[in-house]
Design a protein around this motif. Sequence first.
Motif, short mmCIF file in Angstrom:
data_model
loop_
_atom_site.label_atom_id
_atom_site.label_comp_id
_atom_site.label_asym_id
_atom_site.label_seq_id
_atom_site.Cartn_x
_atom_site.Cartn_y
_atom_site.Cartn_z
N GLN A 39 -3.07 2.27 -3.27
CA GLN A 39 -1.92 1.41 -3.53
C GLN A 39 -2.11 0.06 -2.84
OE1 GLN A 39 1.84 3.07 -2.20
NE2 GLN A 39 2.94 2.00 -3.80
N LYS A 43 2.57 -2.89 -5.88
CA LYS A 43 2.10 -2.18 -7.06
C LYS A 43 2.31 -0.68 -6.90
CE LYS A 43 -1.30 -5.57 -8.58
NZ LYS A 43 -2.69 -5.78 -9.07
N GLU A 44 2.22 0.01 -8.03
CA GLU A 44 2.37 1.46 -7.99
C GLU A 44 1.12 2.11 -7.40
OE1 GLU A 44 5.26 2.00 -11.91
OE2 GLU A 44 3.25 2.84 -11.89
N ARG A 45 1.30 3.36 -7.00
CA ARG A 45 0.18 4.12 -6.47
C ARG A 45 -0.69 4.57 -7.64
NH1 ARG A 45 1.72 8.08 -1.65
NH2 ARG A 45 2.63 6.08 -1.03
N ASP A 46 -1.96 4.21 -7.61
CA ASP A 46 -2.87 4.48 -8.72
C ASP A 46 -3.79 5.65 -8.43
OD1 ASP A 46 -3.36 0.94 -9.41
OD2 ASP A 46 -1.90 2.36 -10.25
N SER A 108 0.58 10.85 -9.89
CA SER A 108 1.01 11.01 -8.50
C SER A 108 2.19 11.98 -8.39
CB SER A 108 1.39 9.65 -7.91
OG SER A 108 2.44 9.04 -8.64
N GLY A 109 3.03 12.03 -9.41
CA GLY A 109 4.17 12.92 -9.37
C GLY A 109 3.83 14.40 -9.42
N TRP A 114 1.45 14.66 0.79
CA TRP A 114 0.74 13.39 0.91
C TRP A 114 0.37 13.11 2.35
CZ3 TRP A 114 -0.59 10.31 -3.21
CH2 TRP A 114 -0.03 10.66 -4.44
#
Length: 124
Positions: A39, A43-46, A108-109, A114
């Motif tokens: 990340q 921005k979103e976590r990729d 990621s969902g 984590w």
Amino acid sequence: QVQLVESGGGLVQAGGSLRLSCTASGRTFSNYAMGWFRQTPGKERDFVAYINANRISTGYADSVKGRFTISRDNAKSTVYLQMNSLKPEDTAVYYCAAVRVPFKLWLSGSYDYWGQGIQVTVSS
């Protein structure tokens, strides 16, 4: 509960290599599929890579395919991300994640646990 701790990040020049490690505790590590995400601010976590519990199935984002390799050592409860030919655009906070039931591991969902994240900076 599964606790995840990343290590191995830092600053590296473009073209260099780093190996990230993520050590798990709390449950039977070998039962969990593992993933790496990254990340950047705003921005979103990729998705970066995943590896199934059986160590046979792996997957990679197109942006890292051929440069990064995910692996795991169940005896050490550790998953690794070997990063070669690093580029400035690989700069991000990298997170490892774990899930008991593997499903759509590029999302990621899909993950239940984590790590706290670790900074990787690639200078040009």
